[in-house]
Design an enzyme around this catalytic site. Structure first.
Site, PDB file in Angstrom:
ATOM      1  N   SER A 103      19.784  -4.926   4.290  1.00  0.00           N
ATOM      2  CA  SER A 103      19.835  -6.449   3.861  1.00  0.00           C
ATOM      3  C   SER A 103      21.353  -6.917   3.441  1.00  0.00           C
ATOM      4  O   SER A 103      22.471  -5.949   3.326  1.00  0.00           O
ATOM      5  CB  SER A 103      19.201  -6.166   2.317  1.00  0.00           C
ATOM      6  OG  SER A 103      19.504  -7.456   1.770  1.00  0.00           O
ATOM      7  N   TYR A 109      17.777  -1.533  -6.128  1.00  0.00           N
ATOM      8  CA  TYR A 109      17.304  -1.833  -4.854  1.00  0.00           C
ATOM      9  C   TYR A 109      18.317  -2.096  -3.799  1.00  0.00           C
ATOM     10  O   TYR A 109      18.205  -1.201  -2.836  1.00  0.00           O
ATOM     11  CB  TYR A 109      16.476  -3.171  -5.039  1.00  0.00           C
ATOM     12  CG  TYR A 109      16.137  -3.989  -3.546  1.00  0.00           C
ATOM     13  CD1 TYR A 109      15.375  -3.200  -2.748  1.00  0.00           C
ATOM     14  CD2 TYR A 109      17.073  -4.969  -3.132  1.00  0.00           C
ATOM     15  CE1 TYR A 109      15.163  -3.865  -1.396  1.00  0.00           C
ATOM     16  CE2 TYR A 109      16.733  -5.237  -1.863  1.00  0.00           C
ATOM     17  CZ  TYR A 109      15.905  -4.745  -0.803  1.00  0.00           C
ATOM     18  OH  TYR A 109      15.705  -5.148   0.262  1.00  0.00           O
ATOM     19  N   LYS A 117      19.633   0.449  -0.542  1.00  0.00           N
ATOM     20  CA  LYS A 117      20.075   0.049   1.091  1.00  0.00           C
ATOM     21  C   LYS A 117      21.335   0.616   1.356  1.00  0.00           C
ATOM     22  O   LYS A 117      21.546   0.969   2.463  1.00  0.00           O
ATOM     23  CB  LYS A 117      19.602  -1.634   1.165  1.00  0.00           C
ATOM     24  CG  LYS A 117      18.484  -2.205   0.826  1.00  0.00           C
ATOM     25  CD  LYS A 117      17.600  -1.752   2.229  1.00  0.00           C
ATOM     26  CE  LYS A 117      16.201  -2.168   2.019  1.00  0.00           C
ATOM     27  NZ  LYS A 117      15.142  -1.599   2.605  1.00  0.00           N
TER      28      LYS A 117
HETATM   29  P1  NAD Z   1       6.866  -5.747   2.463  1.00  0.00           P
HETATM   30  O1  NAD Z   1       6.560  -5.191   0.781  1.00  0.00           O
HETATM   31  O2  NAD Z   1       6.026  -6.792   2.760  1.00  0.00           O
HETATM   32  O3  NAD Z   1       6.672  -4.498   3.542  1.00  0.00           O
HETATM   33  C1  NAD Z   1       6.985  -3.173   3.047  1.00  0.00           C
HETATM   34  C2  NAD Z   1       5.767  -2.420   3.671  1.00  0.00           C
HETATM   35  O4  NAD Z   1       6.063  -0.824   3.449  1.00  0.00           O
HETATM   36  C3  NAD Z   1       4.668  -2.728   2.783  1.00  0.00           C
HETATM   37  O5  NAD Z   1       3.359  -2.844   3.868  1.00  0.00           O
HETATM   38  C4  NAD Z   1       4.289  -1.473   1.952  1.00  0.00           C
HETATM   39  O6  NAD Z   1       2.886  -1.206   1.647  1.00  0.00           O
HETATM   40  C5  NAD Z   1       5.008  -0.430   2.910  1.00  0.00           C
HETATM   41  N1  NAD Z   1       5.493   0.611   2.113  1.00  0.00           N
HETATM   42  C6  NAD Z   1       6.304   0.752   0.860  1.00  0.00           C
HETATM   43  N2  NAD Z   1       6.563   2.092   0.411  1.00  0.00           N
HETATM   44  C7  NAD Z   1       5.908   2.847   1.387  1.00  0.00           C
HETATM   45  C8  NAD Z   1       5.966   4.280   1.605  1.00  0.00           C
HETATM   46  N3  NAD Z   1       6.431   4.941   0.805  1.00  0.00           N
HETATM   47  N4  NAD Z   1       5.089   4.836   2.611  1.00  0.00           N
HETATM   48  C9  NAD Z   1       4.292   3.957   3.375  1.00  0.00           C
HETATM   49  N5  NAD Z   1       4.499   2.752   3.316  1.00  0.00           N
HETATM   50  C10 NAD Z   1       5.169   2.121   2.382  1.00  0.00           C
HETATM   51  O7  NAD Z   1       8.217  -6.006   2.521  1.00  0.00           O
HETATM   52  P2  NAD Z   1       9.030  -7.040   3.697  1.00  0.00           P
HETATM   53  O8  NAD Z   1       9.427  -8.361   3.217  1.00  0.00           O
HETATM   54  O9  NAD Z   1       8.324  -6.889   4.983  1.00  0.00           O
HETATM   55  O10 NAD Z   1      10.376  -5.916   3.952  1.00  0.00           O
HETATM   56  C11 NAD Z   1      10.492  -4.931   4.978  1.00  0.00           C
HETATM   57  C12 NAD Z   1      11.560  -4.221   4.613  1.00  0.00           C
HETATM   58  O11 NAD Z   1      12.891  -5.089   4.910  1.00  0.00           O
HETATM   59  C13 NAD Z   1      12.062  -3.534   3.379  1.00  0.00           C
HETATM   60  O12 NAD Z   1      12.577  -2.443   3.334  1.00  0.00           O
HETATM   61  C14 NAD Z   1      12.677  -4.609   2.684  1.00  0.00           C
HETATM   62  O13 NAD Z   1      13.472  -3.850   1.588  1.00  0.00           O
HETATM   63  C15 NAD Z   1      13.605  -5.129   3.897  1.00  0.00           C
HETATM   64  N6  NAD Z   1      14.130  -6.294   3.487  1.00  0.00           N
HETATM   65  C16 NAD Z   1      13.211  -7.338   3.166  1.00  0.00           C
HETATM   66  C17 NAD Z   1      14.015  -8.607   2.843  1.00  0.00           C
HETATM   67  C18 NAD Z   1      12.988  -9.833   2.593  1.00  0.00           C
HETATM   68  O14 NAD Z   1      13.529 -10.848   2.175  1.00  0.00           O
HETATM   69  N7  NAD Z   1      11.782  -9.804   2.844  1.00  0.00           N
HETATM   70  C19 NAD Z   1      15.429  -8.880   2.957  1.00  0.00           C
HETATM   71  C20 NAD Z   1      15.997  -7.745   3.151  1.00  0.00           C
HETATM   72  C21 NAD Z   1      15.728  -6.665   3.623  1.00  0.00           C
HETATM   73  C1  UD1 Z   2      17.082 -11.798  -3.130  1.00  0.00           C
HETATM   74  C2  UD1 Z   2      17.754 -10.491  -3.651  1.00  0.00           C
HETATM   75  C3  UD1 Z   2      18.053  -9.773  -2.490  1.00  0.00           C
HETATM   76  C4  UD1 Z   2      17.025  -9.496  -1.476  1.00  0.00           C
HETATM   77  C5  UD1 Z   2      16.501 -10.948  -1.067  1.00  0.00           C
HETATM   78  C6  UD1 Z   2      15.192 -10.618  -0.477  1.00  0.00           C
HETATM   79  C7  UD1 Z   2      18.814 -10.942  -5.772  1.00  0.00           C
HETATM   80  C8  UD1 Z   2      19.912 -11.098  -6.546  1.00  0.00           C
HETATM   81  N1  UD1 Z   2      18.852 -10.917  -4.539  1.00  0.00           N
HETATM   82  O1  UD1 Z   2      18.028 -12.574  -2.400  1.00  0.00           O
HETATM   83  O2  UD1 Z   2      18.753  -8.374  -2.677  1.00  0.00           O
HETATM   84  O3  UD1 Z   2      17.479  -8.752  -0.361  1.00  0.00           O
HETATM   85  O4  UD1 Z   2      15.943 -11.432  -2.415  1.00  0.00           O
HETATM   86  O5  UD1 Z   2      14.235 -10.032  -1.038  1.00  0.00           O
HETATM   87  O6  UD1 Z   2      17.717 -10.963  -6.328  1.00  0.00           O
HETATM   88  N2  UD1 Z   2      15.919 -19.316  -6.525  1.00  0.00           N
HETATM   89  C9  UD1 Z   2      15.553 -20.369  -7.481  1.00  0.00           C
HETATM   90  N3  UD1 Z   2      14.369 -20.245  -8.058  1.00  0.00           N
HETATM   91  C10 UD1 Z   2      13.407 -19.214  -7.703  1.00  0.00           C
HETATM   92  C11 UD1 Z   2      13.739 -18.448  -6.832  1.00  0.00           C
HETATM   93  C12 UD1 Z   2      15.047 -18.600  -6.100  1.00  0.00           C
HETATM   94  O7  UD1 Z   2      16.444 -21.162  -7.880  1.00  0.00           O
HETATM   95  O8  UD1 Z   2      12.385 -19.473  -8.266  1.00  0.00           O
HETATM   96  C13 UD1 Z   2      17.267 -19.617  -5.783  1.00  0.00           C
HETATM   97  C14 UD1 Z   2      18.117 -18.350  -6.193  1.00  0.00           C
HETATM   98  O9  UD1 Z   2      18.856 -18.582  -7.207  1.00  0.00           O
HETATM   99  C15 UD1 Z   2      18.746 -18.308  -4.792  1.00  0.00           C
HETATM  100  C16 UD1 Z   2      18.139 -18.705  -3.879  1.00  0.00           C
HETATM  101  O10 UD1 Z   2      17.084 -19.547  -4.467  1.00  0.00           O
HETATM  102  O11 UD1 Z   2      20.087 -19.238  -4.904  1.00  0.00           O
HETATM  103  C17 UD1 Z   2      17.478 -17.644  -2.932  1.00  0.00           C
HETATM  104  O12 UD1 Z   2      16.892 -16.811  -3.900  1.00  0.00           O
HETATM  105  P1  UD1 Z   2      15.880 -15.482  -3.189  1.00  0.00           P
HETATM  106  O13 UD1 Z   2      14.710 -16.100  -2.393  1.00  0.00           O
HETATM  107  O14 UD1 Z   2      15.436 -14.921  -4.451  1.00  0.00           O
HETATM  108  O15 UD1 Z   2      16.890 -14.611  -2.478  1.00  0.00           O
HETATM  109  P2  UD1 Z   2      18.357 -13.952  -2.710  1.00  0.00           P
HETATM  110  O16 UD1 Z   2      18.640 -14.269  -4.257  1.00  0.00           O
HETATM  111  O17 UD1 Z   2      19.108 -14.501  -1.657  1.00  0.00           O
END
Ligand code: NAD
Ligand code: UD1
Length: 338
Positions: free
Chosen positions: A124, A149, A153
């Site tokens: 991330s 969290y 990572k």
């Molecule tokens: P998500 O929660 O939709 O997907 C994660 C999946 O992993 C889920 O289906 C959950 O059931 C499964 N899971 C969790 N723990 C498990 C375990 N111990 N064994 C087997 N399955 C397990 O999340 P996502 O948004 O698809 O994110 C996927 C990955 O990307 C995550 O590692 C997350 O941290 C990373 N990531 C996501 C974002 C984002 O904004 N969505 C941003 C940066 C990184």
């Molecule tokens: C957040 C996490 C980041 C994670 C990512 C995806 C934090 C500090 N960071 O990123 O670690 O990888 O989500 O899961 O939590 N916002 C509003 N109102 C809302 C929601 C968000 O104003 O209800 C604003 C936030 O302040 C930010 C932007 O929208 O400026 C994006 O927020 P968000 O979608 O939560 O993502 P990040 O904060 O970038």
């Protein structure tokens, strides 16, 4: 080529499985369904012309995972499985370190025991911490993370780098995602958060369907053009296509690779609200609230390295991200069926 996808039934995993299968890759999904519904598997199936196997298994279940590796011929792994709610991680740190860090250690051990040494890891932009200035490049110092969290990572990135140093026959790709939003064009797959969404786009779509009254904008006094936080939103299908390229890269030879997956463009909270209103025709009421703890003013990528080395760049703009998020939410007001 056969790829084991941990967390493949989740938001990013499900979109990636569709693109992998469309690219001719065989997929084996492992998910414990702790943060998704099983019906997402059926939605993947409905979009592709090829069957695939899935296992309900926790990645910390060493025996279970080992038997999957023994049964399936796995060439490489894409590792999405993990817990991802920043605020929850603050009051459940042990659960986050166990699931994310310990889960990864078990997975890597089982991979090594079965002679599989190729992995793409979901990292991330959070690893860049609070002090680097955007656009963020992969060579910047990482680790100034502010919550458990983010620390998981960063720790997993360190573990994978140490592993490569110990044995350079591994092929490891760390993908640092910026802010994934959007959904599959069909409107049948998308993000389905539990409870009140933390992230911006699912909150906006829930306001748009009437589940929430208004959006709280967390701060309008940042040093940004309109005072609200600026982020690099990336369409989840572009992100998924980045994984197809990353798998091809690790299949081509051993090495340790790190790439940002973003668009390189920053949009403020109010830019996103406006783009969403334009794409959906729905007005999004909002109120300005205080800053959210741990937020930074501006975070966007320099995605040039992924373009130079993988030939990948994001193609879908903010309007398409909003249109697709809205199609998913309006066609599935309650997310995936149980
Ligand atoms: P998500 O929660 O939709 O997907 C994660 C999946 O992993 C889920 O289906 C959950 O059931 C499964 N899971 C969790 N723990 C498990 C375990 N111990 N064994 C087997 N399955 C397990 O999340 P996502 O948004 O698809 O994110 C996927 C990955 O990307 C995550 O590692 C997350 O941290 C990373 N990531 C996501 C974002 C984002 O904004 N969505 C941003 C940066 C990184
Ligand atoms: C957040 C996490 C980041 C994670 C990512 C995806 C934090 C500090 N960071 O990123 O670690 O990888 O989500 O899961 O939590 N916002 C509003 N109102 C809302 C929601 C968000 O104003 O209800 C604003 C936030 O302040 C930010 C932007 O929208 O400026 C994006 O927020 P968000 O979608 O939560 O993502 P990040 O904060 O970038």
């Amino acid at each position: 080529m056969s790829v084991l996808v941990t967390g493949g039934a989740g938001y990013i995993g499900s979109h990636t499985c569709v693109e992998l299968i469309n690219a001719g890759v065989d997929v084996v999904i492992v998910d414990n369904f702790c943060n998704c519904k099983k019906s997402s598997i059926n939605r993947i199936r409905a979009l592709v012309n090829k069957d695939f196997t899935y296992y309900e298994c926790d990645i910390r279940d060493k025996k279970g995972l080992d038997s999957i590796f023994k049964k399936e011929k796995i060439d490489s792994v894409i590792h999405f499985a993990g817990l991802k709610a920043v605020d929850e991680s603050v009051y459940k740190p042990l659960e986050y370190f166990d699931n994310n860090v310990n889960g990864t250690l078990v997975l890597l051990d089982v991979m090594r025991n079965n002679g599989c040494k190729k992995i793409v890891f979901s990292s991330s932009a959070t690893v860049y911490g609070m002090n680097n200035i955007s656009p963020l490049t992969e060579d910047m110092q990482v680790g100034g993370v502010t919550n458990p969290y983010g620390r998981t990572k960063f720790m997993i990135e360190c573990i994978l780098q140490d592993l490569y140093v110990s044995d350079n026959s591994w092929s490891i790709c760390l993908l640092r995602y910026f802010n994934p939003i959007g959904a599959h064009k069909s409107g049948t797959m998308g993000e389905d958060p539990n409870g009140i969404p933390n992230n911006l786009m699912p909150y906006i779509t829930q306001v748009a369907i009437g589940k929430r009254e208004y959006l709280n904008v967390w701060g309008d006094d940042y040093d940004t053009p309109d005072g609200t936080g600026v982020r690099d939103y990336i369409h989840v299908v572009d992100l998924a296509l980045g994984h197809v390229k990353a798998v091809q890269k690790i299949e081509a030879g051993s090495g340790l690779y790190i790439y940002n997956l973003g668009t390189g463009k920053g949009y403020s909270v109010l830019d996103v609200v406006k783009a969403f209103e334009k794409a959906s025709g729905v007005k999004i009421p909002y109120k300005i609230g205080p800053r959210r703890a741990g937020d930074i003013a501006t975070c966007y990528s320099d995605p040039g390295k992924a373009y130079r080395e993988l030939g990948w760049k994001a193609e879908r703009d903010i309007e398409e991200m909003c249109e697709d998020s809205w199609r998913w939410q309006s066609q599935n007001p309650n997310g995936y069926p149980d």
